[in-house]
Write an enzyme that holds these catalytic residues in place. Structure first.
Site, PDB file in Angstrom:
ATOM      1  N   SER A 196       0.779  -1.378   0.039  1.00 20.75           N
ATOM      2  CA  SER A 196      -0.284   0.011  -0.035  1.00 20.75           C
ATOM      3  C   SER A 196       0.558   1.306  -0.027  1.00 20.75           C
ATOM      4  O   SER A 196       0.366   2.184  -0.436  1.00 20.75           O
ATOM      5  CB  SER A 196      -0.912   0.027   1.111  1.00 20.75           C
ATOM      6  OG  SER A 196      -0.312   0.186   2.499  1.00 20.75           O
TER       7      SER A 196
ATOM      8  N   LYS B 296       0.229   4.654   6.733  1.00 19.50           N
ATOM      9  CA  LYS B 296      -0.331   5.434   5.662  1.00 19.50           C
ATOM     10  C   LYS B 296       0.434   6.805   5.999  1.00 19.50           C
ATOM     11  O   LYS B 296       0.965   7.267   6.695  1.00 19.50           O
ATOM     12  CB  LYS B 296      -1.848   5.318   5.733  1.00 19.50           C
ATOM     13  CG  LYS B 296      -2.546   4.035   5.835  1.00 19.50           C
ATOM     14  CD  LYS B 296      -2.381   3.199   4.602  1.00 19.50           C
ATOM     15  CE  LYS B 296      -3.278   1.908   4.774  1.00 19.50           C
ATOM     16  NZ  LYS B 296      -2.906   0.995   3.669  1.00 19.50           N
TER      17      LYS B 296
END
Length: 247
Positions: free
Chosen positions: A88, A155
């Protein structure tokens, strides 16, 4: 008459000059080591060395315990290494990378746009444990004998509390203005929003936008109390060692 301050000549003077030398020679002769003995040179020294070695081994368990406690405190409150399990954050972070996370930084401030953060799963149920079970899990997890029951995510912070955020065909707008993305971000062509970021929460996305589960989907906005810390250095592999900047 002899000269003032000089050494008197003659037999008496010679005898006076020889007497100290003879005394010194006799002194050093008496201090010679006995020849032909098998006794150790310095028994007291060997005893001290044996005693020091035994003392070290007696103290070793305590030293190991102190090292474990220090490692536990550092991991719990200061810095912790995290393994990257997914794609990701590619290309900024690859699968198998390890990063160091500062767990103290947000005790003295709030997340900033561009920070790469590690946070707990906001949808995970709180485990039903008592005080002693919590303490035991904290100890065993901190020392590496148990794994965390919840999953952590990594993230990048995009939206801050109060921001109006919208994505139009992959381009991010914050408060109506285009957001300048970090150069490594892999943009997608999706659209999202507009939404307003709630108080004490952040909106996060992975740098690999087409392949990231983040605030655009089930994770939603991330509460401050779920944030573990800020990733500040890519530690492994050594060939890619670098500081993780905010942009």
């Amino acid at each position: 008459m002899g000269r003032p301050g000089g050494v008197t000549g003659g037999p008496a003077g010679e005898q006076a000059a020889q007497t100290p030398e003879t005394k010194d020679s006799s002194f050093f002769l008496d201090e010679r080591e006995p020849s032909g003995g098998d006794e150790p040179e310095n028994p007291d020294k060997e005893e001290r060395e044996r005693g020091g070695l035994l003392s070290f081994f007696r103290e070793l368990p305590g030293l190991i315990l102190v090292a474990f406690i220090l490692a536990l405190l550092i991991k719990t409150f200061l810095v912790q290494a995290f393994y990257i399990p997914s794609a990701s954050m590619v290309p900024t972070l690859q699968i198998g990378d390890r990063v160091l996370v500062n767990k103290l930084v947000y005790d003295f401030g709030i997340p900033q746009r561009g920070d790469i953060i590690v946070f707990e799963d906001p949808n995970a149920a709180e485990p039903d444990r008592g005080f002693f079970e919590d303490l035991w899990h904290w100890l065993t997890e901190g020392l590496g004998f148990a794994t965390a029951e919840e999953q952590d995510f990594i993230k990048r912070v995009i939206g801050l509390p109060g921001d109006e955020l919208e994505i139009k065909e992959g381009e991010v707008f914050i408060n109506g203005e285009p957001f300048e993305e970090p150069p490594l971000v892999q943009a997608s062509q999706d659209s999202f929003g507009p939404i307003t970021v709630e108080q004490d929460k952040v909106f996060v996305m992975g740098d690999n936008r087409p392949n990231s589960s983040d605030s655009r989907s089930l994770l939603g906005q991330i509460s401050y109390d779920k944030i573990v810390g800020k990733a500040f250095v890519l530690l492994w592999p050594p060939s890619r060692l670098e500081w993780l900047s905010d942009d």
